[in-house]
Design an enzyme around this catalytic site. Structure first.
Site, short mmCIF file in Angstrom:
data_model
loop_
_atom_site.label_atom_id
_atom_site.label_comp_id
_atom_site.label_asym_id
_atom_site.label_seq_id
_atom_site.Cartn_x
_atom_site.Cartn_y
_atom_site.Cartn_z
N LYS A 1 0.83 -1.36 -0.31
CA LYS A 1 0.04 -0.05 0.02
C LYS A 1 0.81 1.15 0.12
CE LYS A 1 -4.31 1.68 2.08
NZ LYS A 1 -4.87 1.47 1.00
N GLU B 1 -9.27 -4.56 -9.30
CA GLU B 1 -9.76 -4.12 -8.06
C GLU B 1 -10.31 -2.57 -8.41
OE1 GLU B 1 -6.93 -3.85 -5.16
OE2 GLU B 1 -5.38 -3.09 -6.62
#
Length: 283
Positions: free
Chosen positions: A147, A179
Site C-alpha cells: 500500500k 480491483e
C-alpha cells in the site's frame, strides 16, 4: 482552529505541520500509508490495518517507526484531540530524508505522519442507493499488494471516471477486473456466490474485505476467490465494493450496464447489516 496532526513524533496544529523537502515520500513516493475507519469515536478493523502497514513496510525494507502499540496510541490520541466521531485516521510512513538519489543510504530513519478526516461513513445516499463504476485499464505497477503512496494511476482513473459521469472506477488488466481504484471489487452470482480476487501481487489485500470474509464464513455464505471479467461482472445479480472509507458499498451500474434492477440487492443489504453489527453500529 484547525486540526491537530502528528508529524515525526510531535502533535502540532495542521497549519504548523511540515515535512522536509528531501523526504523520499515527497520525492519518490517512497512511502506506505493506511486509512482506518472511525465510527462513533472507535477505530474499525484497526488490527488488520496495522498488520498490513507492517507488511507493506517489510516488503519495502522500511523499519516500523514505532511499535504497533505506540502507533495505536497515537491514532487514539489524534481521534481524541480532534474530537473525531465519524471519519478516518490516516498514517503515512516514508523511508526518511536524504539528498535526492534513486539509491538510498541504509542508515535512513523512517518518518511517520498522521491526521484525521471527519466524514460521514454510514447512512449516506451512496450506501442507500448504490453507485455507478466505470471500467478502465489498470495503469499501475506490479506490486499492488504493497500500500504505497504512489497513487497517480488511481487519481487519473478516478478523475476520468468522474468526468464520464461515474462515481468510481474498477480497473481491468488482461481482460480481468483487478480491483477498484481505492476499493476491493465483488460481484454476486445468480446462485448466491460472492466472487472476489484472491490475494496476490496484482491487488491490495483489503482489510474490510478480510473482515467481511470472516463474517461470511460465520454466516455460511460462500466466497469464491477468483478473477472475473468485466462482462461477468456486468451480468452479475449484484455487485459491491469494500474499503475503510466506504465500508460495504453497493454498485448498481458497471460501465454501461445496470446491475440487476438498478437497486442494491438483498445479499448486499445483508452484508452491509452484518458488517455494521460486527462493528457495533446499528444498521
Amino acid at each position: 482552529m484547525g486540526r491537530t496532526v502528528y508529524v515525526h513524533g510531535n502533535f502540532v496544529p495542521e497549519e504548523d505541520a511540515r515535512i522536509g523537502l528531501f523526504d523520499r515520500g515527497f520525492l519518490f513516493g517512497d512511502a506506505v500509508y493506511e486509512v482506518t475507519a472511525v465510527i462513533a469515536g472507535r477505530m474499525i478493523d484497526n488490527d488488520l490495518h496495522l498488520a498490513r502497514l507492517e507488511r507493506s513496510l517489510r516488503e519495502l525494507g522500511i523499519a516500523l517507526p514505532l511499535s504497533r502499540m505506540e502507533i495505536e496510541a497515537l491514532q487514539s490520541e489524534l481521534i481524541t484531540r480532534n474530537g473525531l466521531k465519524d471519519g478516518t485516521v490516516y498514517l503515512q510512513v516514508s523511508r526518511g530524508e536524504a539528498d535526492r538519489d534513486f539509491l538510498y543510504p541504509e542508515t535512513m530513519v523512517p518518518k511517520l505522519v498522521g491526521f484525521t478526516q471527519a466524514k460521514t461513513l454510514i447512512g449516506t445516499r451512496a450506501q442507500r442507493e448504490g453507485i455507478a463504476v466505470d471500467l478502465a485499464d489498470d495503469p499501475r505497477w506490479r506490486r499492488r499488494d504493497i500500500k504505497t503512496s504512489m497513487l497517480l494511476g488511481q487519481v487519473m482513473a478516478k478523475q476520468a471516471a468522474r468526468a464520464r459521469g461515474f462515481d468510481d472506477v474498477w480497473l481491468v488488466e488482461e481482460g480481468l477486473v483487478t480491483e477498484g481504484a481505492s476499493s476491493t471489487a465483488h460481484v454476486i452470482t445468480a446462485d448466491g456466490r460472492i466472487l472476489t480476487r484472491a490475494a496476490s501481487r496484482a491487488t491490495l489485500p483489503g482489510c474490510t474485505q478480510r473482515a467481511l470474509a470472516r463474517l461470511c464464513e460465520t454466516e455460511g455464505l460462500h466466497i469464491e476467490e477468483r478473477a472475473f471479467a468485466p462482462e461477468e461482472a456486468q451480468e452479475a445479480a449484484e455487485a459491491f465494493q469494500t474499503s475503510a472509507s466506504s465500508l460495504v458499498m453497493p454498485v448498481v451500474r458497471i460501465g454501461g450496464r445496470v446491475i440487476g434492477d438498478g437497486k442494491p440487492g438483498p445479499m448486499t443489504r445483508r452484508l452491509q447489516t452484518l458488517y455494521l453489527e460486527a462493528a457495533g453500529v446499528p444498521s
